[in-house]
Write a protein that holds these residues in place. Structure first.
Motif, PDB file in Angstrom:
ATOM      1  N   ARG A 121       0.833  -1.208   0.000  1.00  0.00           N
ATOM      2  CA  ARG A 121       0.000   0.000   0.000  1.00  0.00           C
ATOM      3  C   ARG A 121       0.870   1.261   0.000  1.00  0.00           C
ATOM      4  O   ARG A 121       0.551   2.248  -0.653  1.00  0.00           O
ATOM      5  CB  ARG A 121      -0.897  -0.053   1.248  1.00  0.00           C
ATOM      6  CG  ARG A 121      -1.919   1.033   1.329  1.00  0.00           C
ATOM      7  CD  ARG A 121      -3.117   0.746   0.467  1.00  0.00           C
ATOM      8  NE  ARG A 121      -4.082   1.841   0.592  1.00  0.00           N
ATOM      9  CZ  ARG A 121      -4.626   2.467  -0.432  1.00  0.00           C
ATOM     10  NH1 ARG A 121      -4.323   2.096  -1.651  1.00  0.00           N
ATOM     11  NH2 ARG A 121      -5.479   3.452  -0.254  1.00  0.00           N
ATOM     12  N   GLU A 124       2.009   2.023  -3.497  1.00  0.00           N
ATOM     13  CA  GLU A 124       0.894   2.579  -4.283  1.00  0.00           C
ATOM     14  C   GLU A 124       0.665   4.042  -3.929  1.00  0.00           C
ATOM     15  O   GLU A 124       0.474   4.888  -4.809  1.00  0.00           O
ATOM     16  CB  GLU A 124      -0.403   1.824  -3.976  1.00  0.00           C
ATOM     17  CG  GLU A 124      -0.517   0.447  -4.585  1.00  0.00           C
ATOM     18  CD  GLU A 124      -1.713  -0.325  -4.011  1.00  0.00           C
ATOM     19  OE1 GLU A 124      -1.808  -1.526  -4.291  1.00  0.00           O
ATOM     20  OE2 GLU A 124      -2.544   0.286  -3.290  1.00  0.00           O
ATOM     21  N   ASP A 159      -6.769   2.361   4.126  1.00  0.00           N
ATOM     22  CA  ASP A 159      -7.983   2.328   3.288  1.00  0.00           C
ATOM     23  C   ASP A 159      -9.182   2.862   4.049  1.00  0.00           C
ATOM     24  O   ASP A 159     -10.183   2.158   4.228  1.00  0.00           O
ATOM     25  CB  ASP A 159      -8.282   0.903   2.818  1.00  0.00           C
ATOM     26  CG  ASP A 159      -7.316   0.461   1.762  1.00  0.00           C
ATOM     27  OD1 ASP A 159      -7.153   1.190   0.774  1.00  0.00           O
ATOM     28  OD2 ASP A 159      -6.697  -0.607   1.948  1.00  0.00           O
ATOM     29  N   PRO A 160      -9.125   4.114   4.486  1.00  0.00           N
ATOM     30  CA  PRO A 160     -10.188   4.625   5.349  1.00  0.00           C
ATOM     31  C   PRO A 160     -11.511   4.766   4.606  1.00  0.00           C
ATOM     32  O   PRO A 160     -11.524   4.938   3.400  1.00  0.00           O
ATOM     33  CB  PRO A 160      -9.668   6.006   5.765  1.00  0.00           C
ATOM     34  CG  PRO A 160      -8.781   6.426   4.651  1.00  0.00           C
ATOM     35  CD  PRO A 160      -8.131   5.157   4.149  1.00  0.00           C
ATOM     36  N   ARG A 161     -12.594   4.680   5.335  1.00  0.00           N
ATOM     37  CA  ARG A 161     -13.912   4.881   4.719  1.00  0.00           C
ATOM     38  C   ARG A 161     -14.256   6.360   4.675  1.00  0.00           C
ATOM     39  O   ARG A 161     -15.079   6.776   3.869  1.00  0.00           O
ATOM     40  CB  ARG A 161     -14.962   4.081   5.483  1.00  0.00           C
ATOM     41  CG  ARG A 161     -14.654   2.587   5.404  1.00  0.00           C
ATOM     42  CD  ARG A 161     -15.741   1.752   6.000  1.00  0.00           C
ATOM     43  NE  ARG A 161     -17.040   2.102   5.485  1.00  0.00           N
ATOM     44  CZ  ARG A 161     -18.172   1.789   6.094  1.00  0.00           C
ATOM     45  NH1 ARG A 161     -18.127   1.129   7.244  1.00  0.00           N
ATOM     46  NH2 ARG A 161     -19.323   2.122   5.574  1.00  0.00           N
ATOM     47  N   LEU A 187      -9.606  11.065  -5.507  1.00  0.00           N
ATOM     48  CA  LEU A 187     -10.149  10.263  -4.402  1.00  0.00           C
ATOM     49  C   LEU A 187     -11.670  10.324  -4.401  1.00  0.00           C
ATOM     50  O   LEU A 187     -12.360   9.329  -4.216  1.00  0.00           O
ATOM     51  CB  LEU A 187      -9.621  10.774  -3.062  1.00  0.00           C
ATOM     52  CG  LEU A 187      -8.165  10.487  -2.758  1.00  0.00           C
ATOM     53  CD1 LEU A 187      -7.781  11.157  -1.457  1.00  0.00           C
ATOM     54  CD2 LEU A 187      -7.934   8.988  -2.667  1.00  0.00           C
ATOM     55  N   GLN A 190     -13.169   8.232  -6.925  1.00  0.00           N
ATOM     56  CA  GLN A 190     -13.133   6.814  -6.578  1.00  0.00           C
ATOM     57  C   GLN A 190     -14.137   6.467  -5.485  1.00  0.00           C
ATOM     58  O   GLN A 190     -14.222   5.316  -5.073  1.00  0.00           O
ATOM     59  CB  GLN A 190     -11.731   6.430  -6.099  1.00  0.00           C
ATOM     60  CG  GLN A 190     -10.713   6.410  -7.218  1.00  0.00           C
ATOM     61  CD  GLN A 190      -9.296   6.433  -6.683  1.00  0.00           C
ATOM     62  OE1 GLN A 190      -9.088   6.388  -5.471  1.00  0.00           O
ATOM     63  NE2 GLN A 190      -8.342   6.499  -7.577  1.00  0.00           N
ATOM     64  N   GLY A 191     -14.827   7.486  -4.982  1.00  0.00           N
ATOM     65  CA  GLY A 191     -15.893   7.189  -4.020  1.00  0.00           C
ATOM     66  C   GLY A 191     -15.511   7.351  -2.569  1.00  0.00           C
ATOM     67  O   GLY A 191     -16.264   6.949  -1.683  1.00  0.00           O
ATOM     68  N   THR A 192     -14.316   7.910  -2.294  1.00  0.00           N
ATOM     69  CA  THR A 192     -13.960   8.156  -0.896  1.00  0.00           C
ATOM     70  C   THR A 192     -14.838   9.271  -0.344  1.00  0.00           C
ATOM     71  O   THR A 192     -15.042  10.282  -1.004  1.00  0.00           O
ATOM     72  CB  THR A 192     -12.494   8.611  -0.790  1.00  0.00           C
ATOM     73  OG1 THR A 192     -11.687   7.715  -1.528  1.00  0.00           O
ATOM     74  CG2 THR A 192     -12.034   8.647   0.658  1.00  0.00           C
TER      75      THR A 192
ATOM     76  N   THR B   2      -5.446   2.022  -5.996  1.00  0.00           N
ATOM     77  CA  THR B   2      -6.828   1.629  -5.795  1.00  0.00           C
ATOM     78  C   THR B   2      -7.410   2.455  -4.673  1.00  0.00           C
ATOM     79  O   THR B   2      -6.755   2.730  -3.686  1.00  0.00           O
ATOM     80  CB  THR B   2      -6.916   0.138  -5.410  1.00  0.00           C
ATOM     81  OG1 THR B   2      -6.051  -0.066  -4.294  1.00  0.00           O
ATOM     82  CG2 THR B   2      -6.493  -0.742  -6.543  1.00  0.00           C
ATOM     83  N   GLY B   3      -8.629   2.866  -4.840  1.00  0.00           N
ATOM     84  CA  GLY B   3      -9.268   3.694  -3.831  1.00  0.00           C
ATOM     85  C   GLY B   3      -9.669   2.856  -2.634  1.00  0.00           C
ATOM     86  O   GLY B   3      -9.623   1.629  -2.677  1.00  0.00           O
ATOM     87  N   PRO B   4     -10.064   3.541  -1.580  1.00  0.00           N
ATOM     88  CA  PRO B   4     -10.522   2.814  -0.399  1.00  0.00           C
ATOM     89  C   PRO B   4     -11.754   2.004  -0.753  1.00  0.00           C
ATOM     90  O   PRO B   4     -12.620   2.472  -1.482  1.00  0.00           O
ATOM     91  CB  PRO B   4     -10.879   3.939   0.578  1.00  0.00           C
ATOM     92  CG  PRO B   4     -10.180   5.146   0.062  1.00  0.00           C
ATOM     93  CD  PRO B   4     -10.069   4.975  -1.414  1.00  0.00           C
ATOM     94  N   GLN B   5     -11.806   0.772  -0.262  1.00  0.00           N
ATOM     95  CA  GLN B   5     -12.957  -0.067  -0.592  1.00  0.00           C
ATOM     96  C   GLN B   5     -14.164   0.343   0.245  1.00  0.00           C
ATOM     97  O   GLN B   5     -14.087   0.406   1.459  1.00  0.00           O
ATOM     98  CB  GLN B   5     -12.637  -1.538  -0.334  1.00  0.00           C
ATOM     99  CG  GLN B   5     -11.955  -2.183  -1.510  1.00  0.00           C
ATOM    100  CD  GLN B   5     -10.465  -2.286  -1.293  1.00  0.00           C
ATOM    101  OE1 GLN B   5     -10.056  -2.801  -0.277  1.00  0.00           O
ATOM    102  NE2 GLN B   5      -9.660  -1.824  -2.243  1.00  0.00           N
ATOM    103  N   LEU B   6     -15.233   0.627  -0.469  1.00  0.00           N
ATOM    104  CA  LEU B   6     -16.446   1.059   0.224  1.00  0.00           C
ATOM    105  C   LEU B   6     -17.498  -0.036   0.107  1.00  0.00           C
ATOM    106  O   LEU B   6     -18.383   0.038  -0.711  1.00  0.00           O
ATOM    107  CB  LEU B   6     -16.985   2.336  -0.415  1.00  0.00           C
ATOM    108  CG  LEU B   6     -16.461   3.650   0.137  1.00  0.00           C
ATOM    109  CD1 LEU B   6     -16.962   4.784  -0.720  1.00  0.00           C
ATOM    110  CD2 LEU B   6     -16.867   3.842   1.572  1.00  0.00           C
ATOM    111  N   SER B   7     -17.358  -1.057   0.893  1.00  0.00           N
ATOM    112  CA  SER B   7     -18.394  -2.074   0.864  1.00  0.00           C
ATOM    113  C   SER B   7     -19.637  -1.453   1.485  1.00  0.00           C
ATOM    114  O   SER B   7     -19.570  -0.874   2.561  1.00  0.00           O
ATOM    115  CB  SER B   7     -17.952  -3.300   1.661  1.00  0.00           C
ATOM    116  OG  SER B   7     -17.264  -2.907   2.823  1.00  0.00           O
ATOM    117  N   THR B  10     -21.298  -1.559   5.756  1.00  0.00           N
ATOM    118  CA  THR B  10     -20.583  -2.506   6.625  1.00  0.00           C
ATOM    119  C   THR B  10     -20.418  -1.897   8.005  1.00  0.00           C
ATOM    120  O   THR B  10     -19.380  -1.953   8.620  1.00  0.00           O
ATOM    121  CB  THR B  10     -19.200  -2.851   6.069  1.00  0.00           C
ATOM    122  OG1 THR B  10     -18.582  -1.650   5.642  1.00  0.00           O
ATOM    123  CG2 THR B  10     -19.274  -3.842   4.950  1.00  0.00           C
TER     124      THR B  10
END
Lengths: 313, 279
Positions: A121, A124, A159-161, A187, A190-192, B2-7, B10
């Motif tokens: 990570r 990246e 990988d914060p939400r 970001l 990408q949906g952050t 890769t962006g943060p995974q947003l499941s 959750t």
């Protein structure tokens, strides 16, 4: 609207003051942030933005009101919440005793993440922050913009939400700001979920889907940047300067121009759908400003309208 | 990247009740230690070396030099030992104290006031107890390193008079742990460099007067009580008893003294870090 990732309801934070009544930094703030949304807190220094961020970041306990971050109460689930957040504080707090890449590795380990995953990570993120060639540099040798990008990369290591950004570009030169905005915009794409504070209008307009205007710990207005401008300002603004001694005198003669006239110490603002028309009218009346400028309305005007003050004082 | 995974949705952790000390301790003190190890390797290696040779210089100059003039000295229980064998364990205890104090005071002060290091750590899933334990453990590790080196020198000079001396390594850890936890707690209240100087102001006389260079019996009774109330005296007596082989159950009082220091120090440090950074 899907279940919000941040929900505040009448959030209050006050600090005891010796021999005086409590200082109320945040005074009943309520808003919700949806997943994937980019949400801004716009206001001058001391408005309570950072305090709000610290409560959401689970490093400060609220005095009263309700707060849920990712559905959890920060008072009880601090570590669980913090493990899902990326935090970019107002002042960089990078580890000066470590090299650039080490900063990412060590920070990732604070979250208890496996070594191999953190290493992958980190590479990246160095790429993403355009710092790959600085991996083994000392933090001290980075420029202000690079340090900021490293702080953002560090905040993404887990990988914060939600990414919390407190004044992300304050103190950076224009070029560095644009590079940073570009990264943040990616970001967002990408949906952050982004939550940011700023006292820069242009930043809020660039990055925020929705924002609240905060002043003295209270929310003055809420909406999208375009929405707020439509509601609280005119389409265009005419800025004229007659010299500091003349402004007040001229103001009396142009009363009733446009939708509204604001007299500031250094200039006069005329809010109107067409700035050019107002300027023509002024010239026809025999008034000749030293400088004049017609521009589109911005959030700065919204703030001025709402509080009677400038954002940057 | 890769962006943060947003499941989606959750928001699961909410179902689980928080752990008892979950807000203070994430069980990840080792990551704080690992950070310190990395930083020491790259920037502070000279400081580490100086802490290692300093007590050895004392031992050579005072123990061997001055010791030639003094000859034999009487320990607490009346045994005669060479002057070098008398002060060597005391210097060992002092080295443990100094190493622990350096790591837990100046180092911590700098990280807290200037580097904002703890602010960064505490915005991750770490808790204040992780930070306190991690920093203190690193101080202990360094203390153990110094002590081992010093013990080897003592062994070479024939100053370890008993196999109990091996236990002195553990005693050194205990001493370092005690001083590190109290040192960090005290440091967390310090705001300025001037206040930090007070720490040295306390440590120097303690170093000189804690039966380090001569037996406690030279003092009048009243002063003996004062010295016996100070932490270093307990450390000196404990280590001296072990390296000279004069072991008795009374030593457990010294151990208890340090156990209390550790508990009180850790408690105060954790509380203070919480108040400072998670308020």
């Amino acid at each position: 609207m899907p279940e919000p990732v941040i929900a505040t309801q009448n959030l209050v934070k006050s600090y005891p003051v010796k021999n005086a009544s409590d200082f109320v930094a945040v005074d009943g703030i309520s808003f919700e942030v949806a997943p994937g949304e980019s949400f801004g807190l716009l206001g001058p220094n001391g408005a309570g933005k950072s305090t709000t961020m610290r409560m959401i970041g689970a490093v400060s306990t609220r005095t009263s009101g309700d707060l849920a971050v990712l559905g959890l109460d920060p008072n009880r689930y601090g570590p669980e919440i913090r493990s899902q957040l990326g935090v970019v504080p107002q002042e960089n707090n990078l580890d000066m005793e470590l090299k650039v890449r080490e900063n990412l590795l060590v920070y990732g380990r604070y979250f208890g993440l496996p070594r191999a995953r953190v290493a992958r990570r980190a590479d990246e993120l160095l790429e993403f922050a355009q710092l790959a060639d600085k991996a083994s540099a000392k933090v001290d040798d980075l420029s202000g913009g690079m340090k900021r990008r490293l702080t953002i990369a560090r905040a993404l290591i887990n990988d914060p939400r939600i990414l919390l950004l407190d004044e992300p570009t304050t103190g950076l030169d224009p070029q560095a700001r644009h590079i940073l905005w570009d990264r943040l915009f990616r970001l967002k794409e990408q949906g952050t979920t982004l939550l940011l504070t700023t006292h820069y209008m242009d930043e809020a307009e660039q990055l925020c889907d929705r924002l609240v205007v905060v002043d003295k710990g209270r929310i003055m207005a809420e909406g999208s940047p375009a929405d707020l401008i439509r509601r609280y300002s005119s389409r265009e603004v005419l800025e004229v300067r007659f010299g500091s001694t003349q402004n007040a005198e001229v103001a009396g003669r142009i009363e009733g121009y446009g939708e509204r006239v604001d007299v500031l110490p250094d200039r006069i603002l005329v809010y109107s759908d067409s700035g050019e028309n107002e300027l023509e009218r002024m010239t026809a009346a025999g008034l000749h400003p030293i400088t004049s400028l017609v521009r589109r309305s911005s959030l700065e005007d919204v703030f001025l309208r709402l509080t009677g003050r400038n954002l940057i004082e | 990247m890769t962006g943060p995974q947003l499941s989606p949705s959750t928001i699961a952790a909410g179902a689980r009740p928080p752990r008892a000390f979950g807000h203070l301790y994430a069980g990840n003190a080792r990551s704080v230690m690992a950070r310190g190890w990395r930083a020491t390797r790259s920037t502070n290696s000279l400081v580490v070396l100086s802490g290692f040779v300093e007590p050895i210089f004392y031992l050579l100059s005072m123990g061997l030099g001055l010791g030639a003039l003094i000859g034999q000295v009487q320990t607490a229980d009346g045994t005669q030992v060479s002057y070098a064998a008398f002060i060597a364990p005391a210097l060992l205890a002092v080295a443990a104290m100094n190493g622990a104090i350096y790591d837990s005071t100046w180092n911590v002060f700098f990280k807290m006031q200037f580097a904002k290091l703890y602010e960064g750590m505490l915005s991750t899933s770490l808790g204040p107890l992780d930070v306190a334990l991690g920093e203190i453990s690193l101080a202990l590790l360094r203390g153990l390193l110094y002590a081992t080196g010093f013990m080897l020198v003592m062994q070479a000079l024939g100053l370890n008079l008993s196999w109990w001396a091996l236990l002195a390594l553990l005693a050194v850890l205990l001493i370092a742990f005690g001083f590190a936890s109290v040192g960090m707690a005290v440091t967390s209240y310090m705001k300025t460099f001037q206040q930090m100087d007070w720490i040295n102001f306390v440590l120097l006389p303690m170093f000189l007067f804690s039966a380090t260079f001569y037996p406690l019996s030279v003092y009048p009774q009243g002063i003996q009580y004062v010295i016996q109330a100070l932490p270093l005296w307990h450390g000196v007596e404990l280590v001296r008893a072990l390296t000279t082989g004069q072991v008795n159950l009374g030593l457990l009082w010294h151990v208890l003294y340090y156990a209390v220091m550790i508990v009180v120090g850790l408690f105060a440090t954790t509380r203070r870090l919480k108040a400072l950074f998670l308020n």
